[in-house]
Write a protein that holds these residues in place. Structure first.
Motif, PDB file in Angstrom:
ATOM      1  N   ALA A 127      -4.477   1.167  -2.502  1.00  0.00           N
ATOM      2  CA  ALA A 127      -3.473   2.300  -1.857  1.00  0.00           C
ATOM      3  C   ALA A 127      -4.227   2.854  -0.481  1.00  0.00           C
ATOM      4  O   ALA A 127      -5.515   3.070  -0.456  1.00  0.00           O
ATOM      5  N   GLY A 128      -3.486   2.883   0.833  1.00  0.00           N
ATOM      6  CA  GLY A 128      -4.110   3.207   1.810  1.00  0.00           C
ATOM      7  C   GLY A 128      -4.959   2.469   2.780  1.00  0.00           C
ATOM      8  O   GLY A 128      -5.699   2.796   3.808  1.00  0.00           O
ATOM      9  N   THR A 129      -4.757   1.203   2.438  1.00  0.00           N
ATOM     10  CA  THR A 129      -5.566   0.145   3.097  1.00  0.00           C
ATOM     11  C   THR A 129      -5.142  -0.127   4.441  1.00  0.00           C
ATOM     12  O   THR A 129      -3.940   0.401   4.768  1.00  0.00           O
ATOM     13  N   SER A 130      -5.967  -0.497   5.351  1.00  0.00           N
ATOM     14  CA  SER A 130      -5.426  -0.352   7.074  1.00  0.00           C
ATOM     15  C   SER A 130      -4.955  -1.660   7.371  1.00  0.00           C
ATOM     16  O   SER A 130      -4.541  -2.122   8.091  1.00  0.00           O
ATOM     17  N   ALA A 145       0.767  -1.264   0.018  1.00  0.00           N
ATOM     18  CA  ALA A 145      -0.048  -0.137   0.017  1.00  0.00           C
ATOM     19  C   ALA A 145       0.721   1.152   0.010  1.00  0.00           C
ATOM     20  O   ALA A 145       1.428   1.594   0.907  1.00  0.00           O
ATOM     21  N   GLY A 172       2.605   4.624   0.445  1.00  0.00           N
ATOM     22  CA  GLY A 172       2.296   5.684   1.637  1.00  0.00           C
ATOM     23  C   GLY A 172       2.200   5.132   2.710  1.00  0.00           C
ATOM     24  O   GLY A 172       2.513   6.065   3.631  1.00  0.00           O
ATOM     25  N   ARG A 173       2.215   3.828   3.050  1.00  0.00           N
ATOM     26  CA  ARG A 173       2.345   3.224   4.418  1.00  0.00           C
ATOM     27  C   ARG A 173       3.499   2.280   4.358  1.00  0.00           C
ATOM     28  O   ARG A 173       3.856   1.480   3.610  1.00  0.00           O
ATOM     29  N   ARG A 197      -1.591  -0.074  -6.954  1.00  0.00           N
ATOM     30  CA  ARG A 197      -1.535   1.413  -6.556  1.00  0.00           C
ATOM     31  C   ARG A 197      -2.856   2.125  -6.602  1.00  0.00           C
ATOM     32  O   ARG A 197      -3.276   2.943  -5.697  1.00  0.00           O
TER      33      ARG A 197
END
Length: 319
Positions: free
Chosen positions: A194-197, A7, A9-10, A190
């Motif tokens: 993206a940004g998944t927890s 992901a 950004g993480r 992407r």
């Protein structure tokens, strides 16, 4: 051979309240390079006793088992949500089921050395696709030059000036399509995940599970049960899955968390070198001058495509 769902950004980091003594990252980097470099030799050996789809299915079964064990130890759960699983199914196809199968079919007719070099073109394909699909990836002169240089290296490896004499066009095309499938999968991930927890381990465990299911459905339709059980090819498949897929991904997690994705992805440039050495030394595959020379050109071009422009610094206030 990168197959991990990430992901952007993480950045995953080790939990500070659970300190663990780790092997030095350089040793893990070297181990990952060796494991992925030898994967092409293991594919070649596996296809000597089993059909390509069977090799891929076995690889995914063993790889999924390793990640399932790691998830159990770390008490990780599979992700939830129909949308997430739907996107993971596409990622499983593009990043695992399709390229693994294409490489297995390719190595029926091309040497493992050539397959390993074709794999090194993934950053080149990624650069070309990102110019179209990712608006934030602006081209620079250096990166465009690297793209052109890289594909010149591909032509060198294939012996274009000789009219591709002695080259199996179908096998080579399958290997190049396999390397193209990876960046398509990365771009898809992407854009959709993206940004998944969910953790990287959880996401990739689910991804490999879905890829295994996909191959479990396809394999019986296109293959028949082998008349015997060749031991050496079976051991090669087990090593390919447990080491080249399962353990390799766990090593990659740690490297990305510790030294960052830029350093971790440098393993890509060692894979064709190791694949070539293994194929020549252990399988007796022939090697002409154009193969290592072209490989160096490919790797140089791939490295240039990863060069990012330095961010412009804002001028300070005038006094």
């Amino acid at each position: 051979m990168t197959t991990v769902t990430t992901a952007p950004g993480r950045l995953t980091t080790a939990s500070p309240d659970r300190p663990r003594r780790r092997l030095d990252w350089r040793l893990r980097f070297a181990a990952l390079s060796l494991i992925w470099g030898f994967s092409f030799l293991l594919i070649k050996v596996g296809t000597q006793g089993y059909a390509p789809f069977q090799v891929t299915l076995g690889r995914l079964v063993f790889g999924t088992a390793v990640l399932a064990a790691a998830m159990a130890v770390r008490r990780e759960r599979l992700p939830r949500g129909a949308r997430t699983w739907g996107h993971l199914a596409v990622a499983a196809f593009l990043l695992n089921a399709l390229p693994f199968s294409l490489f297995a079919y390719a190595e029926l007719t091309i040497p493992s050395t050539l397959a390993g070099i074709c794999n090194a073109t993934s950053p080149l394909w990624g650069m070309a696709l990102s110019l179209i699909a990712l608006s934030e990836d602006r081209p620079t002169r250096v990166r465009v030059a690297g793209l052109g240089l890289g594909f010149l290296g591909v032509l060198t490896v294939l012996g274009a000036w000789q009219g591709f004499h002695g080259l199996d066009a179908t096998g080579t095309a399958l290997a190049l399509l396999a390397s193209l499938s990876y960046p398509i999968g990365w771009i898809y991930v992407r854009r959709t995940l993206a940004g998944t927890s969910h953790s990287h381990l959880s996401m990739t465990g689910a991804q490999l599970l879905l890829a295994t299911v996909q191959l479990a459905v396809v394999t019986p339709l296109f293959t028949t049960l082998p008349s015997g059980v060749p031991v050496v090819p079976l051991l090669a498949i087990a090593a390919l899955g447990a080491l080249g897929t399962g353990l390799a991904l766990l090593l990659q997690y740690g490297l990305v968390a510790e030294v960052g994705p830029t350093t971790a992805q440098m393993v890509t440039y060692f894979i064709p070198v190791i694949a070539t050495a293994a194929g020549v030394a252990l399988l007796g595959e022939s090697l002409t001058w154009s193969t290592p020379v072209g490989a160096v050109i490919v790797l140089t071009g791939a490295a240039l495509t990863q060069v990012r422009p330095k961010p412009r610094t804002q001028p300070g206030p005038q006094t």
